[in-house]
Motif scaffolding. Sequence first.
Motif, PDB file in Angstrom:
ATOM      1  N   SER A  44       8.264  -2.658   2.127  1.00  0.00           N
ATOM      2  CA  SER A  44       7.886  -2.033   3.083  1.00  0.00           C
ATOM      3  C   SER A  44       8.684  -0.476   3.140  1.00  0.00           C
ATOM      4  CB  SER A  44       7.912  -2.532   4.255  1.00  0.00           C
ATOM      5  OG  SER A  44       7.524  -3.785   4.662  1.00  0.00           O
ATOM      6  N   ARG A  45       7.967   0.469   3.683  1.00  0.00           N
ATOM      7  CA  ARG A  45       8.439   1.814   3.631  1.00  0.00           C
ATOM      8  C   ARG A  45       8.218   2.657   4.816  1.00  0.00           C
ATOM      9  NH1 ARG A  45       5.484   5.912   1.271  1.00  0.00           N
ATOM     10  NH2 ARG A  45       3.619   5.127   0.264  1.00  0.00           N
ATOM     11  N   LEU A  46       9.037   3.401   5.379  1.00  0.00           N
ATOM     12  CA  LEU A  46       8.684   4.231   6.586  1.00  0.00           C
ATOM     13  C   LEU A  46       8.703   5.794   6.271  1.00  0.00           C
ATOM     14  CD1 LEU A  46       8.687   4.380   9.791  1.00  0.00           C
ATOM     15  CD2 LEU A  46      11.233   4.673   9.721  1.00  0.00           C
ATOM     16  N   SER A  47       7.702   6.400   6.694  1.00  0.00           N
ATOM     17  CA  SER A  47       7.729   7.573   6.363  1.00  0.00           C
ATOM     18  C   SER A  47       7.241   8.408   7.610  1.00  0.00           C
ATOM     19  CB  SER A  47       6.735   8.164   5.290  1.00  0.00           C
ATOM     20  OG  SER A  47       5.458   7.866   5.721  1.00  0.00           O
ATOM     21  N   GLU A  48       7.702   9.895   7.839  1.00  0.00           N
ATOM     22  CA  GLU A  48       7.488  10.468   8.975  1.00  0.00           C
ATOM     23  C   GLU A  48       6.915  12.220   8.611  1.00  0.00           C
ATOM     24  OE1 GLU A  48      10.484  10.991  11.969  1.00  0.00           O
ATOM     25  OE2 GLU A  48      11.647   8.817  11.257  1.00  0.00           O
ATOM     26  N   VAL A  49       5.821  12.415   9.398  1.00  0.00           N
ATOM     27  CA  VAL A  49       5.029  13.579   8.972  1.00  0.00           C
ATOM     28  C   VAL A  49       4.487  14.206  10.350  1.00  0.00           C
ATOM     29  CG1 VAL A  49       3.334  14.934   7.981  1.00  0.00           C
ATOM     30  CG2 VAL A  49       4.511  13.263   6.562  1.00  0.00           C
ATOM     31  N   GLY A  50       5.088  15.381  10.686  1.00  0.00           N
ATOM     32  CA  GLY A  50       4.408  15.994  11.789  1.00  0.00           C
ATOM     33  C   GLY A  50       4.511  15.082  13.201  1.00  0.00           C
ATOM     34  N   GLY A  51       5.621  14.724  13.152  1.00  0.00           N
ATOM     35  CA  GLY A  51       5.998  13.847  14.647  1.00  0.00           C
ATOM     36  C   GLY A  51       5.300  12.597  14.637  1.00  0.00           C
ATOM     37  N   VAL A  52       4.663  12.134  13.360  1.00  0.00           N
ATOM     38  CA  VAL A  52       4.082  10.740  13.337  1.00  0.00           C
ATOM     39  C   VAL A  52       4.897   9.924  12.335  1.00  0.00           C
ATOM     40  CG1 VAL A  52       1.946   9.300  12.857  1.00  0.00           C
ATOM     41  CG2 VAL A  52       1.880  11.493  14.292  1.00  0.00           C
ATOM     42  N   ALA A  53       5.260   8.596  12.716  1.00  0.00           N
ATOM     43  CA  ALA A  53       5.731   7.821  11.827  1.00  0.00           C
ATOM     44  C   ALA A  53       4.989   6.739  11.410  1.00  0.00           C
ATOM     45  CB  ALA A  53       7.152   7.132  12.528  1.00  0.00           C
ATOM     46  N   THR A  54       5.065   6.356   9.889  1.00  0.00           N
ATOM     47  CA  THR A  54       4.111   5.290   9.565  1.00  0.00           C
ATOM     48  C   THR A  54       4.895   4.259   8.720  1.00  0.00           C
ATOM     49  OG1 THR A  54       2.160   7.026   9.050  1.00  0.00           O
ATOM     50  CG2 THR A  54       2.237   5.169   7.829  1.00  0.00           C
ATOM     51  N   LEU A  55       4.876   3.182   8.957  1.00  0.00           N
ATOM     52  CA  LEU A  55       5.408   2.208   8.571  1.00  0.00           C
ATOM     53  C   LEU A  55       4.359   1.256   7.855  1.00  0.00           C
ATOM     54  CD1 LEU A  55       7.732  -0.016   8.274  1.00  0.00           C
ATOM     55  CD2 LEU A  55       6.932  -1.243  10.178  1.00  0.00           C
ATOM     56  N   LYS A  56       4.495   1.591   6.351  1.00  0.00           N
ATOM     57  CA  LYS A  56       3.410   0.757   5.457  1.00  0.00           C
ATOM     58  C   LYS A  56       4.237  -0.424   5.230  1.00  0.00           C
ATOM     59  CE  LYS A  56       1.019   4.742   3.796  1.00  0.00           C
ATOM     60  NZ  LYS A  56       0.717   5.517   2.634  1.00  0.00           N
ATOM     61  N   VAL A  57       3.266  -1.620   5.214  1.00  0.00           N
ATOM     62  CA  VAL A  57       3.728  -3.125   4.981  1.00  0.00           C
ATOM     63  C   VAL A  57       3.107  -3.520   3.601  1.00  0.00           C
ATOM     64  CG1 VAL A  57       4.044  -5.335   5.817  1.00  0.00           C
ATOM     65  CG2 VAL A  57       4.407  -3.308   7.231  1.00  0.00           C
ATOM     66  N   GLY A  58       3.974  -3.530   2.524  1.00  0.00           N
ATOM     67  CA  GLY A  58       3.534  -4.209   1.441  1.00  0.00           C
ATOM     68  C   GLY A  58       4.021  -5.593   0.868  1.00  0.00           C
ATOM     69  N   LEU A  59       3.095  -6.125   0.252  1.00  0.00           N
ATOM     70  CA  LEU A  59       3.711  -7.545  -0.517  1.00  0.00           C
ATOM     71  C   LEU A  59       3.520  -7.422  -1.835  1.00  0.00           C
ATOM     72  CD1 LEU A  59       2.311  -9.880   2.331  1.00  0.00           C
ATOM     73  CD2 LEU A  59       4.340  -9.272   1.990  1.00  0.00           C
ATOM     74  N   GLU A  60       4.380  -8.312  -2.421  1.00  0.00           N
ATOM     75  CA  GLU A  60       4.122  -8.378  -4.079  1.00  0.00           C
ATOM     76  C   GLU A  60       2.873  -9.159  -4.159  1.00  0.00           C
ATOM     77  OE1 GLU A  60       6.046  -8.370  -6.937  1.00  0.00           O
ATOM     78  OE2 GLU A  60       7.045  -6.777  -5.794  1.00  0.00           O
ATOM     79  N   PRO A  61       2.088  -8.762  -5.115  1.00  0.00           N
ATOM     80  CA  PRO A  61       0.575  -9.364  -5.521  1.00  0.00           C
ATOM     81  C   PRO A  61       0.718 -10.682  -5.710  1.00  0.00           C
ATOM     82  CG  PRO A  61       1.205  -7.837  -7.029  1.00  0.00           C
ATOM     83  CD  PRO A  61       2.441  -7.645  -5.886  1.00  0.00           C
ATOM     84  N   VAL A  62      -0.284 -11.722  -5.403  1.00  0.00           N
ATOM     85  CA  VAL A  62      -0.058 -13.109  -5.602  1.00  0.00           C
ATOM     86  C   VAL A  62      -1.088 -13.507  -6.647  1.00  0.00           C
ATOM     87  CG1 VAL A  62      -0.291 -15.413  -4.709  1.00  0.00           C
ATOM     88  CG2 VAL A  62       0.796 -13.565  -3.205  1.00  0.00           C
ATOM     89  N   GLU A  63      -1.022 -13.949  -7.881  1.00  0.00           N
ATOM     90  CA  GLU A  63      -2.032 -14.304  -8.717  1.00  0.00           C
ATOM     91  C   GLU A  63      -3.128 -14.937  -8.195  1.00  0.00           C
ATOM     92  OE1 GLU A  63      -0.237 -15.681 -12.201  1.00  0.00           O
ATOM     93  OE2 GLU A  63       1.136 -14.085 -12.488  1.00  0.00           O
TER      94      GLU A  63
END
Length: 335
Positions: free
Chosen positions: A112-131
Amino acid sequence: MKPLVRNAVLSNYLELSRSLGIDPQVLMKQVGLDAVGLSVPDRWISGAAVTQLLERSAAAAQRADFGLLLAERRRFSTLGPISLVLREEPDARSALELLLRHEHTYNEMLRSRLSEVGGVATLKVGLEPVEGGDARQAVELAVGAFHRFLRGFLGSRWQPLSVCFTHAAPDDPGTHRRLFGPVVEFDREFNGIVLYADDLDTPNALSDPMLRTYAQQYFASIAVTRETTELDRVRELIEVLLPTGRCSIDQVAGSLGVDRRTVHRHLAASGETFSSLVNATRGRLAAQLVASPRRSLTEISGLLGFSAPSAFSRWFRDNFGESPRQWRAAQAGKR
């Protein structure tokens, strides 16, 4: 080795499954997991197996919202030792950044990672791919858990700008609407949460600056590092599996998401074998259990994974130089 997750990721799984009319033990066995091990939240298990378990559970219960229902039952303490530090962070931003920085201490699958642009924060939640499998339920569990975490700091009335999922909407999105409100969106380009950046500056009213220092020192002393060895993981799994009577290298390899040759290779690199670890673990546990008069020797035999008390007695004599009964009497005389 493949990524692992703490047992605590399945906190309340047994209760939720039973409430929905499905048998959790049968489903866990299908993916190589053991319900007995869930009583130890800090043990590590295969992330791929957990992902498969959630999908099978959702299908068995005919509940596309299974992951969210599990997230709804999450507690702050589910995160483990890091929760002690998070409670003392001065604001939501600091707590979230700390949580993301130490993802590996509670879930190695998360990216997961957090980014901020123009007063908006986006928390993107990623998972390791499962075969060869879907991860919809695991994704919804993760996003739901982050949403619950943020509400713990921002209050129950807090509302994000949007909660996003890459997968399609379920036939009945009632649970999604109830938990996230009307801002939940499907078929988006990422999984995660979008919110106003200044929401993260909300002060934590419960934070104590002095306690924060102590909490950080404590966490630094016990935090799991990324260099946690495979030897440690195998040793922990042996301890969990012994009472089940199914403590084999195949079972351990399955829990770690690898084959037995990989386990052998990692143990050999540490100068160990699977048999030596099993014997050492039994020895440590036997010394604790036999010394206590509260358990019968027959019960202890089962807890250590022996098929019969006679086999346990022979093993004990070979390792301790006397029978379990004699050793127990000797320990009682030292008190």
